[in-house]
Design a protein around this motif. Structure first.
Motif, PDB file in Angstrom:
ATOM      1  N   ALA A   1       0.827  -1.203   0.000  1.00  0.00           N
ATOM      2  CA  ALA A   1       0.000   0.000   0.000  1.00  0.00           C
ATOM      3  C   ALA A   1       0.864   1.257   0.000  1.00  0.00           C
ATOM      4  CB  ALA A   1      -0.940   0.002   1.210  1.00  0.00           C
ATOM      5  N   LYS A   2       1.947   1.236   0.762  1.00  0.00           N
ATOM      6  CA  LYS A   2       2.842   2.390   0.821  1.00  0.00           C
ATOM      7  C   LYS A   2       3.534   2.614  -0.528  1.00  0.00           C
ATOM      8  CE  LYS A   2       3.452   4.628   3.790  1.00  0.00           C
ATOM      9  NZ  LYS A   2       2.871   5.959   4.146  1.00  0.00           N
ATOM     10  N   ALA A   3       3.935   1.524  -1.190  1.00  0.00           N
ATOM     11  CA  ALA A   3       4.563   1.655  -2.505  1.00  0.00           C
ATOM     12  C   ALA A   3       3.599   2.299  -3.503  1.00  0.00           C
ATOM     13  CB  ALA A   3       5.015   0.287  -3.009  1.00  0.00           C
ATOM     14  N   VAL A   4       2.333   1.893  -3.457  1.00  0.00           N
ATOM     15  CA  VAL A   4       1.325   2.479  -4.345  1.00  0.00           C
ATOM     16  C   VAL A   4       1.101   3.945  -3.980  1.00  0.00           C
ATOM     17  CG1 VAL A   4      -1.110   2.415  -4.999  1.00  0.00           C
ATOM     18  CG2 VAL A   4       0.196   0.277  -4.845  1.00  0.00           C
ATOM     19  N   GLU A   5       0.997   4.223  -2.703  1.00  0.00           N
ATOM     20  CA  GLU A   5       0.774   5.600  -2.241  1.00  0.00           C
ATOM     21  C   GLU A   5       1.892   6.533  -2.699  1.00  0.00           C
ATOM     22  OE1 GLU A   5       1.357   8.031   1.896  1.00  0.00           O
ATOM     23  OE2 GLU A   5       0.547   5.996   2.051  1.00  0.00           O
ATOM     24  N   LEU A   6       3.131   6.074  -2.598  1.00  0.00           N
ATOM     25  CA  LEU A   6       4.282   6.895  -2.959  1.00  0.00           C
ATOM     26  C   LEU A   6       4.591   6.853  -4.453  1.00  0.00           C
ATOM     27  CD1 LEU A   6       6.672   6.034   0.024  1.00  0.00           C
ATOM     28  CD2 LEU A   6       5.246   8.069  -0.263  1.00  0.00           C
ATOM     29  N   GLY A   7       3.888   6.008  -5.203  1.00  0.00           N
ATOM     30  CA  GLY A   7       4.124   5.908  -6.639  1.00  0.00           C
ATOM     31  C   GLY A   7       5.453   5.286  -6.990  1.00  0.00           C
ATOM     32  N   VAL A   8       5.827   4.232  -6.272  1.00  0.00           N
ATOM     33  CA  VAL A   8       7.136   3.604  -6.461  1.00  0.00           C
ATOM     34  C   VAL A   8       6.990   2.254  -7.158  1.00  0.00           C
ATOM     35  CG1 VAL A   8       9.204   2.727  -5.319  1.00  0.00           C
ATOM     36  CG2 VAL A   8       8.027   4.735  -4.401  1.00  0.00           C
ATOM     37  N   PRO A   9       7.558   2.095  -8.357  1.00  0.00           N
ATOM     38  CA  PRO A   9       7.597   0.765  -8.961  1.00  0.00           C
ATOM     39  C   PRO A   9       8.587  -0.115  -8.197  1.00  0.00           C
ATOM     40  CG  PRO A   9       8.778   2.346 -10.326  1.00  0.00           C
ATOM     41  CD  PRO A   9       8.158   3.127  -9.207  1.00  0.00           C
ATOM     42  N   ILE A  10       8.238  -1.391  -8.043  1.00  0.00           N
ATOM     43  CA  ILE A  10       9.054  -2.340  -7.291  1.00  0.00           C
ATOM     44  C   ILE A  10       9.845  -3.202  -8.267  1.00  0.00           C
ATOM     45  CG2 ILE A  10       9.008  -4.266  -5.663  1.00  0.00           C
ATOM     46  CD1 ILE A  10       8.145  -1.629  -4.430  1.00  0.00           C
ATOM     47  N   THR A  11      11.133  -3.337  -8.022  1.00  0.00           N
ATOM     48  CA  THR A  11      11.965  -4.207  -8.854  1.00  0.00           C
ATOM     49  C   THR A  11      12.695  -5.214  -7.981  1.00  0.00           C
ATOM     50  OG1 THR A  11      13.899  -2.747  -8.738  1.00  0.00           O
ATOM     51  CG2 THR A  11      12.332  -2.367 -10.546  1.00  0.00           C
ATOM     52  N   THR A  12      13.109  -6.304  -8.617  1.00  0.00           N
ATOM     53  CA  THR A  12      13.914  -7.298  -7.905  1.00  0.00           C
ATOM     54  C   THR A  12      14.802  -8.038  -8.884  1.00  0.00           C
ATOM     55  OG1 THR A  12      13.847  -9.145  -6.315  1.00  0.00           O
ATOM     56  CG2 THR A  12      12.223  -9.169  -8.083  1.00  0.00           C
ATOM     57  N   HIS A  13      15.976  -8.416  -8.411  1.00  0.00           N
ATOM     58  CA  HIS A  13      16.861  -9.350  -9.105  1.00  0.00           C
ATOM     59  C   HIS A  13      16.945 -10.588  -8.206  1.00  0.00           C
ATOM     60  CE1 HIS A  13      18.225  -5.540 -10.850  1.00  0.00           C
ATOM     61  NE2 HIS A  13      18.830  -6.220 -11.804  1.00  0.00           N
ATOM     62  N   TYR A  14      15.878 -11.335  -8.150  1.00  0.00           N
ATOM     63  CA  TYR A  14      15.855 -12.411  -7.163  1.00  0.00           C
ATOM     64  C   TYR A  14      16.264 -13.733  -7.799  1.00  0.00           C
ATOM     65  CZ  TYR A  14      14.523 -15.114  -3.110  1.00  0.00           C
ATOM     66  OH  TYR A  14      14.558 -15.933  -2.018  1.00  0.00           O
ATOM     67  N   GLY A  15      17.338 -14.303  -7.297  1.00  0.00           N
ATOM     68  CA  GLY A  15      17.859 -15.532  -7.861  1.00  0.00           C
ATOM     69  C   GLY A  15      17.627 -16.739  -6.976  1.00  0.00           C
ATOM     70  N   SER A  16      18.003 -17.907  -7.513  1.00  0.00           N
ATOM     71  CA  SER A  16      17.748 -19.155  -6.788  1.00  0.00           C
ATOM     72  C   SER A  16      18.983 -20.040  -6.705  1.00  0.00           C
ATOM     73  CB  SER A  16      16.601 -19.918  -7.473  1.00  0.00           C
ATOM     74  OG  SER A  16      16.901 -20.194  -8.830  1.00  0.00           O
ATOM     75  N   GLN A  17      20.178 -19.469  -6.881  1.00  0.00           N
ATOM     76  CA  GLN A  17      21.378 -20.285  -6.714  1.00  0.00           C
ATOM     77  C   GLN A  17      21.453 -20.786  -5.275  1.00  0.00           C
ATOM     78  OE1 GLN A  17      25.108 -19.206  -8.768  1.00  0.00           O
ATOM     79  NE2 GLN A  17      24.091 -17.273  -9.307  1.00  0.00           N
ATOM     80  N   GLY A  18      21.730 -22.058  -5.142  1.00  0.00           N
ATOM     81  CA  GLY A  18      21.756 -22.689  -3.831  1.00  0.00           C
ATOM     82  C   GLY A  18      20.501 -23.482  -3.530  1.00  0.00           C
ATOM     83  N   TRP A  19      19.434 -23.237  -4.304  1.00  0.00           N
ATOM     84  CA  TRP A  19      18.227 -24.031  -4.134  1.00  0.00           C
ATOM     85  C   TRP A  19      18.477 -25.434  -4.672  1.00  0.00           C
ATOM     86  CZ3 TRP A  19      13.399 -20.675  -5.829  1.00  0.00           C
ATOM     87  CH2 TRP A  19      13.379 -19.487  -5.090  1.00  0.00           C
ATOM     88  N   THR A  20      17.607 -26.371  -4.289  1.00  0.00           N
ATOM     89  CA  THR A  20      17.714 -27.737  -4.792  1.00  0.00           C
ATOM     90  C   THR A  20      17.729 -27.713  -6.313  1.00  0.00           C
ATOM     91  OG1 THR A  20      16.519 -28.573  -2.880  1.00  0.00           O
ATOM     92  CG2 THR A  20      16.616 -30.008  -4.823  1.00  0.00           C
ATOM     93  N   GLY A  21      18.675 -28.398  -6.894  1.00  0.00           N
ATOM     94  CA  GLY A  21      18.832 -28.391  -8.345  1.00  0.00           C
ATOM     95  C   GLY A  21      19.765 -27.301  -8.828  1.00  0.00           C
TER      96      GLY A  21
END
Length: 512
Positions: free
Chosen positions: A238-258
């Motif tokens: 809700a705060k991100a929408v209120e402030l007009g902030v687009p959300i980004t991520t570089h979320y990886g999965s190294q270390g996960w099974t496989g």
């Protein structure tokens, strides 16, 4: 023009010269000049906070077992500890001009034309280093890092903007840092981790971390902030929408099974951003975040866009089978005992010889293999995997997946074709693939190449000219301005917007 300029020889500059719309790069990575960053952090929290940064960086870049990182361990120790092979040689070095460019804001600003970009969103490699710091110092360190980056890039804001790193361990912590970043520092894009690793309570209670630290390293799960989260993150969204902030991520999965090879980095790397982003995005979708906050805009970077199309297609396919209506095909109460008994009597033959069962016993026996594994059948909301997302139709899936999410695709990624394949994608949609050069990382040895590589996808028929325009301009512009209509006010993008859509569509690119 600087003596270091390669504008005349830049293939990307040549492509840009033939476009009548601006190019927006959503993913450029920068290095920090460590002495300056540490001096800045020391002003915030002294030597203690600088030590926190160093420890956090070391932990992130060099995972350790038994006090040794991968390179200190023998092959036997790696095998015994299952120490995954961490990234190595991940920065451009032989191209010295580019190496300096990623570190010096003034030089990066000067070379924007060579990159073929009118505007770039910057992700310092230390943007989220504070996530590995202690609970006591995490917020202070994150605030210092954000403040440093805001200060050194502020004077270049007509062409460059730096992201605010936002810790997500708790929603309150995230809200506090988002407000500081926006209201005090003037930043306008947030970069978050796509998940936070937490202890499994039943195990942590039995084996307290202070007494059994090794168990806590493995007995954990990942909280993706949407589905099954330990906290209610709605106040943050809700705060991100209120402030007009687009959300980004570089979320990886190294270390996960496989993705936990102890010897091969590429084995762990290929596809890991897509897998990590997929887990994060599905949690927001199935947790109902994109239903409750339709204005929220989320960009998953470096994972490509084909996984977004893949999940969208399968969401539609599965909803047709696993909606409340579709589930009735598998409701055990709707099996017909009379019909089943007749069919077994006529076709059972030797398979039923010696077994005399009533209709009820026969039905229970046939259904048993599938339905008697549990203590009871699910009831009520337990049947609704699509319930929290509020899905009543495939149009709802489109609105809460396609409209909410944007998918960062690197310049040479041919799988982007899946995002623009409106014949395969349900309801004839094209997904929001956004141009993410990844300049600054090892997959871009020359910053003058990425835009030209993207144009090669048009020349080779992978995507159309209209898709290319959407990729490098239309979709990135939509991502930022749907969150904040004034995002590009006063920037080079605002001054170069096409006057009318018809003028843009009628222009043919030539000479590239």
């Amino acid at each position: 023009m600087s003596k270091y300029s390669k504008l005349k020889s830049s293939p990307s500059a040549a492509v840009r010269a033939n476009l009548d719309y601006p190019v927006i790069d959503t993913d450029v990575h920068t290095n920090d000049f460590t002495p300056a960053l540490e001096d800045y952090i020391a002003h915030y929290g002294g030597v203690k906070l600088v030590d926190e940064l160093r420890k956090a960086e070391s932990s992130r870049l060099n995972p350790k077992s038994e006090g040794k990182d991968w390179y200190q361990q023998t092959p036997e120790e790696r095998q015994n500890n299952r120490t995954i092979r961490s990234p190595w040689w991940a920065r451009v070095t032989r191209n010295t001009l580019d190496l300096a460019t990623y570190t010096l804001p003034a030089l990066l600003y000067e070379r924007q034309a060579e990159q073929g970009s009118d505007y770039s969103v910057l992700f310092p490699n230390n943007a989220l280093a504070a996530a590995g710091a202690s609970k006591e110092n995490r917020q202070l360190l994150q605030r210092a890092i954000n403040h440093y980056h805001a200060d050194i890039y502020r004077k270049y804001s007509d062409r460059l903007t730096v992201v605010a790193g936002i810790p997500m361990t708790t929603p309150q912590e995230a809200i506090e840092e988002l407000e500081f970043a926006v209201k005090t520092l003037g930043l306008k894009v947030a970069n978050i981790p796509g998940g936070v690793r937490r202890p499994i309570k039943a195990i942590a209670d039995k084996y307290p971390a202070d007494q059994f630290p090794e168990i806590g390293k493995y007995a954990s799960y990942i909280d993706f902030f949407g589905l099954d989260s330990e906290y209610d993150y709605d106040p943050f969204w809700a705060k991100a929408v209120e402030l007009g902030v687009p959300i980004t991520t570089h979320y990886g999965s190294q270390g996960w099974t496989g993705r936990s090879s102890i010897s091969n980095y590429m084995n762990n790397h290929i596809g890991h951003f897509a897998d990590g982003s997929q887990a994060f995005a599905k949690a927001l979708f199935f947790g109902g975040v994109t239903r409750r906050f339709p204005q929220l805009r989320v960009g998953m970077l470096e994972g490509g866009a084909d996984w977004g199309a893949h999940v969208y297609i399968h969401l539609v396919d599965r909803f047709s089978k696993r909606s409340l209506e579709g589930l009735q095909n598998y409701n055990p109460d709707l099996a017909n005992p009379d019909e089943l008994f007749e069919l077994f009597a006529e076709y059972g033959g030797e398979i039923t010889q010696g077994h005399s069962l009533s209709k009820e016993e026969l039905t229970k026996s046939v259904l048993g293999a599938s339905f008697n594994r549990h203590s009871r059948s699910p009831v009520g909301s337990e049947l609704e995997d699509f319930g929290a997302a509020g899905i009543q139709s495939i149009e709802d899936i489109r609105d809460r997946w396609v409209n909410s999410f944007f998918f960062g695709s690197e310049s040479d990624d041919r799988t982007i074709a899946a995002a623009f394949n409106d014949k395969a994608n349900p309801l004839g949609v094209k997904l929001n693939a956004i141009y993410s050069s990844d300049v600054g990382h090892w997959d871009v040895p020359d910053l003058t190449a990425p835009l030209a590589e993207s144009w090669d996808l048009v020349r080779e028929g992978v995507i159309s000219e209209a898709d290319f325009k959407a990729y490098v301009f239309g979709n990135p512009y939509k991502f930022y301005t749907e969150a904040n209509p004034d995002f590009f006010k006063g920037t080079a993008v605002e001054s170069k917007l096409p006057k009318t859509e018809s003028q843009v569509e009628n222009k043919t690119l030539v000479g590239v």
